[in-house]
Design a protein around this motif. Structure first.
Motif, PDB file in Angstrom:
ATOM      1  N   THR A  78      -7.138 -17.139   8.226  1.00 49.10           N
ATOM      2  CA  THR A  78      -8.102 -18.178   8.820  1.00 49.10           C
ATOM      3  C   THR A  78      -9.590 -17.415   9.238  1.00 49.10           C
ATOM      4  N   ASP A  80     -12.623 -18.030   8.742  1.00 47.45           N
ATOM      5  CA  ASP A  80     -13.134 -18.937   9.157  1.00 47.45           C
ATOM      6  C   ASP A  80     -13.010 -19.816  10.619  1.00 47.45           C
ATOM      7  N   THR A  82     -15.409 -21.105  12.977  1.00 49.93           N
ATOM      8  CA  THR A  82     -14.823 -21.717  13.724  1.00 49.93           C
ATOM      9  C   THR A  82     -14.006 -23.097  13.461  1.00 49.93           C
ATOM     10  N   ARG A  83     -13.725 -23.114  12.173  1.00 50.04           N
ATOM     11  CA  ARG A  83     -12.174 -23.659  11.792  1.00 50.04           C
ATOM     12  C   ARG A  83     -10.901 -23.896  12.785  1.00 50.04           C
ATOM     13  N   ARG A  87      -9.297 -26.473  14.794  1.00 50.20           N
ATOM     14  CA  ARG A  87      -8.219 -26.808  14.589  1.00 50.20           C
ATOM     15  C   ARG A  87      -6.997 -26.865  16.541  1.00 50.20           C
TER      16      ARG A  87
END
Length: 221
Positions: A78, A80, A82-83, A87
């Motif tokens: 992943t 990103d 920030t994601r 999460r």
């Protein structure tokens, strides 16, 4: 999100921390109500002390990945960041609330067995305390990145540094410190902040750690 949930449910450490949290609450609440049968609120407040375990769990969410060198794989899967952080904060804050519910349920059983009324407000504060400490743990792990250093620093703050700071600044100022605010939120005896105020204060600390984690997320691994 599925990966984080899978780690929580298949790795042994979260279950061991949960078992330790429940045992701590059972022993502490049982001892309190045995010594002071009329102090149901004081017994129930032990559910808040279980927050030490979701705090450690939250630290492990990111610092543990740096320790075991799995963070690169996480960011490759992943990209990103920030994601990834969003999460982790969501999953581990929810896990902290789960710890709080288990701890509150344990304390409630102890109180009910003594035929005392259940102090629901105290137990609700304890659940919030557990959830917010989990979020703070994730933020601290993102900032420090050393699992041992983060946990040692958090425990040193809770056990020693905040107490020394309280002696320096006085009780009126010390009640706004994070652990004092958490104790007030959880209904611990001897605190002076109201539960609502304490929730806002501890929530502000959690948001500060979350914001700091996002601010440093692009540091090199």
């Amino acid at each position: 999100m599925r990966a984080e949930l899978r780690k929580l449910t298949t790795v042994r450490s979260p279950w061991l921390l949960l078992a330790a949290a429940v045992a701590l609450v059972a022993v502490g609440a049982g001892s309190r109500i045995a010594k002071q049968p009329d102090d149901a609120a004081g017994a129930a407040a032990h559910a808040g002390l279980a927050a030490l375990f979701p705090l450690a769990l939250g630290i492990m969410a990111l610092a543990g990945e740096f320790r075991h060198r799995t963070i690169a794989d996480t960011y490759l899967a992943t990209p990103d960041r920030t994601r990834v952080l969003l999460r982790k904060f969501a999953v581990y804050t929810a896990a902290g609330a789960g710890f709080g519910i288990a701890a509150a349920g344990t304390a409630a059983i102890v109180v009910v067995l003594k035929s005392d009324p259940v102090p629901w407000g105290t137990l609700a504060g304890a659940v919030a305390w557990n959830a917010l400490f989990a979020a703070i743990g994730v933020g601290l792990g993102a900032l420090v990145r050393s699992q041992v250093g983060s946990i040692a620093g958090a425990l040193a703050w809770l056990a020693l540094i905040e107490g020394v700071a309280a002696e320096v600044v006085g009780d009126d100022a010390a009640r706004w410190l994070p652990f004092r605010a958490a104790m007030a939120l959880g209904g611990m005896p001897g605190t002076t902040l109201g539960q609502g105020t304490a929730a806002v204060v501890l929530g502000a600390y959690a948001l500060a750690f979350i914001a700091s984690a996002f601010a440093v997320q692009h540091r090199d691994l």
